[in-house]
Design an enzyme around this catalytic site. Structure first.
Site, PDB file in Angstrom:
ATOM      1  CG  HIS A 127      12.108  -3.849  -3.763  1.00 26.37           C
ATOM      2  ND1 HIS A 127      12.193  -2.690  -2.694  1.00 26.37           N
ATOM      3  CD2 HIS A 127      10.756  -4.858  -2.723  1.00 26.37           C
ATOM      4  CE1 HIS A 127      11.047  -3.292  -1.337  1.00 26.37           C
ATOM      5  NE2 HIS A 127      11.209  -4.010  -1.794  1.00 26.37           N
ATOM      6  CE  LYS A 172       8.279  -1.618  -3.633  1.00 25.43           C
ATOM      7  NZ  LYS A 172       8.528  -2.097  -1.517  1.00 25.43           N
ATOM      8  CG  ASP A 222      -2.529  13.104 -15.464  1.00 26.02           C
ATOM      9  OD1 ASP A 222      -2.606  12.424 -16.831  1.00 26.02           O
ATOM     10  OD2 ASP A 222      -3.534  13.862 -15.298  1.00 26.02           O
TER      11      ASP A 222
END
Length: 443
Positions: free
Chosen positions: A132, A134, A139
């Site tokens: 889950h 995110k 870079d």
């Protein structure tokens, strides 16, 4: 208030924190950051959608791969990433144009195995546990959110999006976490989904405890490496950021331990705000808030029509009334504990769904916010892999921006109380009353 973290902090100039305001800006920022990536790109999400916006994102990554020799990593959940839509597409098929030059990992919870895996249908099997996190890394820039890579999250779903720019320690840590989970998962190889060569225990055939021990050790190695790298930092800064992991399945409880401290705070002049599209506090949090803490708390959650499962098919249609039932139970406990400075609010914006989650505190001219994937419910604590960043600041300009972000969410809210819960949209069908106790730990 004790807001100390198990993880050492990273000093950051407030000008290097960008708070995005809309899903369209989130999407535009993803495309912009992809087009400027020079060395590494990592996307960690529950899934990637199959629409034109998602395909444009993949084609932009493909274009950058043609221009630059960059390392590309994608980590998704196996169950969501391989689930096919009505037209036969899935996250895996959408990623096919870059799968020969990128590492595409699919995490599979070890808890879904044996006869349960064989009998649970698609969609229902996801209740057992998911990847889950995110995290979107370009870079040394980290964009952390609660948003997945899907068209509604790019257009009409309210969420939160923080970009930490030029922050190599944070980017290095989360990049290693993504690779560590990925190397212990499945990988897409020549149109086949197979265990990663570095996955020494099969995710669901090798024994749940053996797999959990393997992944826990690997994640803890990354955590310990990060701690060692930060232990001698004596920088003075008005703003600090802290990576926070919650992987209850592995026995990693950084978020849980932090929230226990925060929710037990006894400071009457402390202002606290919490948002969750899927409000479902565990009993530990409820008890601390209602029986221990002494602060003002405002909780913002989705109204039934702003819930992402509103008017969905099958059993999913009962999810919004399940959350109404949970809110009703919490407010009943709130009245019994006489915590009148704890209030609930519901979000509604015509045509939009509400997916924002986070925590804000303000006390003694200092603010804190948590931003990331966690909804602070049973799933987040016990079942899923979650990642957040805690921001602590005394910088007045950043504090103003944090307040503005919070206020924007409340502009579309109304009080959720006993009267509101009696409105037709909060009707709780009999079946929901029966099953609520059984399914709450899966929400």
């Amino acid at each position: 208030m004790d807001i100390s973290s198990e993880m050492p902090g990273i000093p950051i100039d407030s000008s290097n924190i960008e708070i995005l305001e809309t899903p369209t800006l989130f999407y535009a920022k993803l495309l912009e950051l992809v087009s400027k990536t020079e060395r590494r790109l990592a996307l960690s999400s529950l899934y990637l959608g199959e629409g034109e916006l998602e395909k444009k994102l993949v084609s932009t990554i493909q274009e950058r791969l043609n221009q630059k020799d960059i390392e590309v990593t994608v980590l998704l959940d196996y169950l969501r990433g391989t689930r096919r839509s009505s037209d036969g597409e899935s996250s895996v098929t959408v990623l096919k144009p870059i799968s020969d030059r990128a590492k595409v990992f699919l995490y599979h919870t070890p808890e879904l195995n044996g006869i349960v895996k064989r009998i649970l249908p698609q969609r229902a099997d996801e209740i057992v546990g998911l990847q889950h996190m995110k995290l979107y890394i370009f870079d040394d820039n980290v964009l952390i959110s609660g948003a997945n890579l899907s068209d509604s999250y790019f257009t009409d779903r309210t969420d939160r999006w923080y970009l930490f720019k030029n922050c190599k320690p944070l980017a290095d840590f989360f990049h290693e976490i993504v690779h560590t989970v990925g190397d212990s998962s499945f990988i897409v190889h020549e149109d086949q989904v197979v265990p990663s060569p570095k996955c020494d225990v099969h995710p669901y055939l090798g024994g749940s405890q053996s797999y959990r021990n393997l992944l826990k050790q690997r994640v803890e190695n990354v955590i310990n490496k990060y701690r060692e790298s930060r232990e001698n930092d004596k920088t003075v800064s008005k703003t600090w950021i802290y990576p926070i992991l919650q992987m209850g399945l592995l026995g990693i409880h950084q978020e849980y331990n932090l929230l226990n401290k925060i929710f037990a705070t006894k400071e009457k002049d402390l202002k606290m705000t919490m948002a969750s599209g899927y409000f479902n506090f565990i009993t530990d949090y409820e008890d601390l808030i209602l029986n221990e803490g002494t602060y003002q708390l405002d909780i913002l959650t989705a109204s039934p029509s702003a819930n992402g499962f509103f008017e969905s098919k099958g059993f999913s249609k009962y999810i919004p009334p399940l959350y109404s039932k949970i809110s009703k139970q919490f407010l009943s406990k709130q009245r019994s504990s006489n915590r009148m400075d704890v209030r609930m609010h519901q979000y509604f914006k015509e045509g939009w769904t509400f997916h924002a989650k986070g925590l804000w505190t303000e006390h003694n001219n200092k603010m804190m916010t948590l931003v990331g994937s966690s909804n602070y419910g049973y799933r987040s604590v016990h079942r899923d892999l979650e990642a957040q960043v805690m921001v602590v600041t005394s910088d007045q300009k950043l504090m103003d921006r944090l307040r503005n972000e919070k206020d924007r969410l409340f502009e579309c809210s109304s009080l959720l109380d006993v009267v509101a819960l009696q409105q037709p949209e909060h009707h709780i069908p009999p079946i929901v009353r029966v099953i609520s106790r059984l399914v709450r730990s899966f929400l």
